[in-house]
Scaffold this motif. Structure first.
Motif, short mmCIF file in Angstrom:
data_model
loop_
_atom_site.label_atom_id
_atom_site.label_comp_id
_atom_site.label_asym_id
_atom_site.label_seq_id
_atom_site.Cartn_x
_atom_site.Cartn_y
_atom_site.Cartn_z
N ILE A 59 5.60 13.18 -10.08
CA ILE A 59 5.13 11.78 -10.04
C ILE A 59 6.17 10.86 -10.68
N ILE A 60 6.68 11.29 -11.83
CA ILE A 60 7.70 10.47 -12.52
C ILE A 60 8.94 10.32 -11.64
N GLU A 76 0.48 19.57 -5.94
CA GLU A 76 -0.68 20.47 -6.06
C GLU A 76 -0.57 21.65 -5.10
N HIS A 80 1.65 13.72 -5.25
CA HIS A 80 0.69 14.52 -6.02
C HIS A 80 0.12 15.65 -5.17
N SER A 91 3.32 2.07 -1.65
CA SER A 91 3.70 2.52 -3.00
C SER A 91 2.71 3.55 -3.53
N TYR A 92 1.42 3.23 -3.46
CA TYR A 92 0.48 4.18 -4.05
C TYR A 92 0.12 5.30 -3.10
N LEU A 127 2.83 7.90 -3.75
CA LEU A 127 2.62 8.67 -4.99
C LEU A 127 1.48 9.67 -4.82
N SER A 128 0.47 9.29 -4.04
CA SER A 128 -0.65 10.22 -3.82
C SER A 128 -0.18 11.42 -2.98
N HIS A 178 3.30 16.13 -13.21
CA HIS A 178 3.69 14.86 -13.83
C HIS A 178 5.15 14.54 -13.53
N ILE A 223 8.17 7.67 -9.19
CA ILE A 223 8.22 6.35 -9.85
C ILE A 223 9.67 5.91 -10.02
N ARG A 275 0.81 -1.22 0.00
CA ARG A 275 0.00 0.00 0.00
C ARG A 275 0.84 1.27 0.00
#
Lengths: 291, 291
Positions: free
Chosen positions: A33-34, A20, A16, A8-9, A12-13, A30, A37, A6
């Motif tokens: 985020i990259i 923002e 983000h 991992s995502y 990333l959130s 982007h 990743i 969990r």
């Protein structure tokens, strides 16, 4: 605490969210985020400490955003909201029945609830009556894991690891009662801005230094406490403490990998992996002592 | 539809969900996540079609899990639940006031609500009274974007792109009224299992072929419709349709990148990026015609 799929995502959130907060440029979001990743692709492995991954990802995102404090506004909002409601919370803690022990328990509960408020989980812009109701509801419910009784004889030399802005003002109620009970407090804040965590800036802004005996920092903007980056005096303070009080999930994630004791984890469980690790489902108020 | 920063973490969360559906092996779950990270690291770029990323990520996860249909059980549950409540939903659609046009509009609304139920967003195991109440509530609210009037003269030769299991049974109410109104229907389902989407297996299991004039497939397990992998007769059907009815977000994500028209997108908005793209916030019931 080890990394969970969990994370991992969730991470990333968070990238983000901070993108923002920092920019309106969709292309730059982007890129952040990259960046996240890329970091995951190079270091994510089962069994790694969760905070090792999160520190690397947030540092990469901050660098890409060219912003050393994307949570600036969110931190201000947290601080202002907590400052506004502190008198109400204070009266819940200090105007209740019983002796210092009862007050200490109520202060710990309030500080744990403070760990919940910060995130915007329950909203920081709620009107005063709703805020009071929500706090009252959590206060009435009490601690789901309550080891406060076993902390009472360990308050002589406390190292208190702070977590978030806003929340720290509620923590001062714990400082106040520990001082009244004769204890000594070393407060530890982050060495530089990371997420919405307290740094020396907020300590100065709210004169928090006056409420404790000493303030140290973690020495860096790592998530939680990264001992490789921590000053020697922090390591000594952790070794010599009669009790370490660790607020929030990031401090839990990092200190649960170390062997310092006794250590009291005060937190609201905000995610399943931490909940599974500490043994209480999401939403629980936890004051768990590890001896 | 182009990839949005949110897609990155949403996709990893879906990989985790399908890993949990497929295995209890925590190590294998991590591997599936790492596979998703690798795919993102090699192909994620701003401006790419969202479905290109999601197809590649899910294929990698299925390969790592060595499972060509991790949603097997979830699909069965969806199908069984929809079959159980179909008579109630049918009576909402066909026992209402008005003529065929009114029935068509109600059938479209029911099919859009069907797109919401599938995901477990509102739970698939709710007791019959709660399910009915929830459906009734959404039915009463109606469509937030309603272009059904403009679809009425285009029903002679419909190509209907199905989305999820369970939902497809509610779609049959739309088939029924279109047939009654004199229209011809080509139903299109996925060429192989992907997520909880309908394939020929469910078409056969529920005798859905009898309710339409022809059934085609997308030719592969790609998310939505990938024209590079689609059979020639599907492309011809899309070109020659009097109206394409596209159910759900995956079909929207892919067909909004193409130029087929007229095309009616029937969906519940379940995420912000699709909501921003189609112009309706999360939770909305949409029947949008693009001519």
């Amino acid at each position: 605490m080890k990394v969970h799929p969990r994370c991992s995502y969730c991470l990333l959130s968070r990238v983000h969210l901070e993108a923002e907060q920092s920019t309106d440029d969709e292309e730059l979001m982007h890129k952040a985020i990259i960046g996240g990743i890329e970091v995951m692709n190079s270091i994510y492995r089962p069994g790694m400490p969760a905070a090792e991954l999160s520190t690397a990802i947030h540092r990469k995102a901050y660098a890409i955003l060219n912003d050393n404090d994307p949570y600036r506004k969110m931190k201000e909002l947290s601080s202002n909201t907590a400052a506004r409601f502190l008198p109400v919370i204070r009266s819940h803690v200090f105007n209740g029945d019983g002796d210092d022990v009862a007050t200490f328990k109520r202060a710990v509960l309030a500080a744990v609830i403070g760990n919940y408020f910060d995130y915007g989980v329950m909203g920081l812009d709620v009107p005063i009556d709703v805020f009071e109701d929500t706090f009252r509801e959590h206060f009435r419910r009490g601690l789901d894991i309550d080891d406060t009784d076993r902390m009472l004889d360990k308050l002589s030399n406390v190292v208190y690891l702070a977590d978030n802005c806003g929340e720290i003002l509620i923590d001062t109620l714990v400082f106040e009662i520990i001082k009244k009970m004769g204890g000594n407090i070393t407060l530890v804040v982050r060495g530089a801005p990371i997420l919405n965590d307290v740094t020396m800036d907020e300590v100065k802004e709210f004169n928090i230094g006056e409420k404790v005996d000493r303030v140290l920092t973690t020495g860096s903007n790592a998530i939680g406490v990264c001992l490789e980056e921590a000053p020697q005096e922090l390591k000594e303070a952790l070794e010599n403490a009669s009790l370490i009080i660790s607020k929030g999930m990031a401090n839990y994630e990092t200190l649960s990998e170390e062997s310092y004791s006794p250590i009291a984890y005060l937190l609201k469980v905000k995610c399943d992996p931490v909940g599974e690790d500490i043994g209480a489902p999401k939403g629980c108020s936890v004051a768990r002592l590890i001896e």
